[in-house]
Design an enzyme around this catalytic site. Structure first.
Site, PDB file in Angstrom:
ATOM      1  NE  ARG A  35      -3.872   2.097   2.411  1.00 59.75           N
ATOM      2  CZ  ARG A  35      -3.757   3.382   2.758  1.00 59.75           C
ATOM      3  NH1 ARG A  35      -2.608   3.843   3.219  1.00 59.75           N
ATOM      4  NH2 ARG A  35      -4.794   4.201   2.666  1.00 59.75           N
ATOM      5  CB  SER A  99     -11.877  -1.682   3.669  1.00 61.93           C
ATOM      6  OG  SER A  99     -10.479  -1.810   3.545  1.00 61.93           O
ATOM      7  CE  LYS A 129      -7.418   4.362   4.969  1.00 59.65           C
ATOM      8  NZ  LYS A 129      -8.089   3.144   4.466  1.00 59.65           N
TER       9      LYS A 129
END
Length: 203
Positions: A35, A99, A129
């Site tokens: 990611r 997700s 995040k």
């Protein structure tokens, strides 16, 4: 998706991430998601390919179909392409994760069926995040695991104690980011997470 060890690494753009991921894999990983929202497709392909060739575990790309086609699959978020489109593009053998920020997502049976796992995100608040949705907590893990026809992964604020709690609540695996990528010894951290998962499974 078979989460034998119950530990899943999500990378972040830090120096030496390839070596970190490879060291972590020796501790017992089931899956690595690459990611990096700032990377181009070519950069993602290069990083993911290097990790895949050295780590010996499946590697998937975050939210990039072109990069995902070069590795083992893709992970998509709620605002990314839907799992059904990813499945259509990547084929039956690809690993596809989604997700879940709200249990209502499980009402979309078609999307869920296109997945190999669902990531309860986030379980706890995480600095990795900061713009995440409201944490779902262990009650969210229980609710989603109780309805999901595919394995469930807990992500967000995972540490050793929370890993065991999340698995005891119904998660099949835990996903870690900074707990591994910023550790002085990623191999030992992953081993410890695996032991925590095992404790959670017998609670």
């Amino acid at each position: 998706m078979n989460f034998t060890h119950g530990v899943y690494l999500v990378t972040e753009p830090v120096d030496g991430i390839t070596d970190i991921a490879v060291a972590a894999s020796r501790g017992g990983l089931d899956l690595i998601q690459v990611r990096d929202k700032t990377a181009s497709t070519a950069q993602l392909v290069e990083i993911a390919g290097m990790i895949r060739s050295r780590a010996g575990v499946p590697v998937i790309a975050n939210d990039d179909l072109d990069a995902a086609a070069k590795v083992d699959g893709i992970h998509v978020g709620v605002t990314d392409i839907p799992p059904t489109r990813a499945r259509e593009a990547l084929g039956a053998e690809a690993i596809i994760g989604w997700s879940v920020n709200d249990i209502a997502q499980l009402d979309d049976v078609e999307q869920v069926r296109a997945c190999d796992y669902l990531a309860v995100s986030p379980v706890w608040a995480t600095p990795t995040k900061p713009d995440h949705e409201a944490p779902l907590g262990l009650e969210g893990v229980r609710a989603i695991a109780g309805r999901s026809p595919v394995p469930v992964v807990a992500i967000g604020g995972i540490d050793l104690e929370r890993a065991a709690e999340a698995v005891a609540a119904g998660a099949d695996a835990v996903a870690a980011v900074s707990a591994v990528t910023r550790a002085s010894d990623p191999h030992q951290v992953v081993r410890a997470l695996g032991a925590a998962v095992s404790r959670g499974r017998i609670r």
